[in-house]
Design a protein around this motif. Structure first.
Motif, PDB file in Angstrom:
ATOM      1  N   PHE A   1     -16.907  -5.996   0.051  1.00  0.00           N
ATOM      2  CA  PHE A   1     -15.985  -5.296   0.960  1.00  0.00           C
ATOM      3  C   PHE A   1     -14.588  -5.723   0.563  1.00  0.00           C
ATOM      4  O   PHE A   1     -14.425  -6.573  -0.313  1.00  0.00           O
ATOM      5  N   TYR A   2     -13.569  -5.139   1.202  1.00  0.00           N
ATOM      6  CA  TYR A   2     -12.204  -5.581   0.940  1.00  0.00           C
ATOM      7  C   TYR A   2     -11.790  -6.594   1.992  1.00  0.00           C
ATOM      8  O   TYR A   2     -11.885  -6.304   3.185  1.00  0.00           O
TER       9      TYR A   2
ATOM     10  N   ARG B   1     -15.862  -0.626   1.928  1.00  0.00           N
ATOM     11  CA  ARG B   1     -15.220  -0.019   0.760  1.00  0.00           C
ATOM     12  C   ARG B   1     -15.090   1.496   0.900  1.00  0.00           C
ATOM     13  O   ARG B   1     -14.056   2.070   0.545  1.00  0.00           O
TER      14      ARG B   1
ATOM     15  N   GLY C   1      -6.801  -2.275  -3.927  1.00  0.00           N
ATOM     16  CA  GLY C   1      -8.081  -1.679  -4.286  1.00  0.00           C
ATOM     17  C   GLY C   1      -8.722  -2.430  -5.319  1.00  0.00           C
ATOM     18  O   GLY C   1      -9.501  -2.748  -5.882  1.00  0.00           O
TER      19      GLY C   1
END
Ligand code: PRP
Length: 221
Positions: free
Chosen positions: A84-85, A191, A221
């Motif tokens: 995930f970010y 994401r 990103g």
């Protein structure tokens, strides 16, 4: 529908909820006193879901939640930001992930421990990586809580655990040895949600960033 946001129940919830409120996300009932686990927001169509911190990354990775708030310790144990970010440090829930041992132990007194070090922890992945990087052979002993007991019962030579005030260690005759990581609560984003719900996610992050009083971040990103 708005965003689904997974929150770590427990001590940081009382600090996270006012931040959510600033973003216009106000649960219909108080998650701190209600037995409910899913709360619709009064406005915006968002949902707050309250769960164990260690489950937050799972919900966010698989998209059951768009956004999550949990500790850096949990994220490290889950395997970091590949799933995930990790977008924002909320600056709350600050503590340290440390090794600790009984004050009167060989380890705490700087003497060698023969053979692999027996390490009791619920952070087995973090501990494995840490001791590997140190070139130290260890036997990991997984526990789910109250790790402080393990060295006292001769189940382990040391523990890897969260240290905040240090009171728990002190009360059990342990001392902190090495810092593995500085911990605080982080905001993570699924994401796909980052692409498909970019506007909503960014406006939430922007309010949370202001509430946290830091200007770090922006989309990476
Ligand atoms: C954490 C940690 C220690 C304690 C440290 O447990 O595992 O036991 O807090 O805090 P201190 O340094 O201020 O004494 P927590 O209460 O979060 O419960 P947990 O075992 O369920 O994680």
């Amino acid at each position: 529908m708005g965003l689904t946001i997974a929150l770590n129940r427990g001590r940081i919830l009382s600090e996270v909820l006012p931040m959510m409120q600033q973003a216009g996300i106000e649960p219909s009932e108080d998650p701190e006193s209600s037995r409910k686990l899913i709360f619709e927001s009064r406005t915006g169509g968002h949902r707050l879901v309250v769960m164990r911190g260690s489950d937050v990354p799972t919900y966010v990775e698989y998209g059951a939640a768009d956004v999550g708030v949990t500790g850096k310790d949990t994220i490290m144990e889950y395997g970091g930001g590949a799933h995930f970010y990790e977008q924002l440090d909320l600056g709350i829930g600050r503590c340290r992930l440390m090794t600790a041992a009984p004050a009167d132990s060989a380890l705490a007194q700087g003497r060698d421990v023969r053979g692999p070090l027996r390490v009791a922890t619920k952070f087995v992945n973090v501990a494995r990586r840490y001791f590997e990087a140190e070139g130290r052979q260890v036997t990991l002993i997984p526990l789910s809580g109250a790790m402080e007991i393990a060295p006292l019962m001769n189940l382990a030579d040391c523990i890897v655990d969260i240290v905040d005030t240090g009171n728990t260690l002190k009360a059990n005759g342990l001392v902190a040895l090495e810092t593995i990581a500085d911990i605080s609560s982080r905001v993570i984003v699924n994401r796909a949600s980052m692409r498909t719900r970019f506007g909503e996610v960014q406006s939430l992050l922007s309010v949370l960033r202001d509430a946290a009083g830091n200007d770090e971040g922006g989309w990476r990103g």
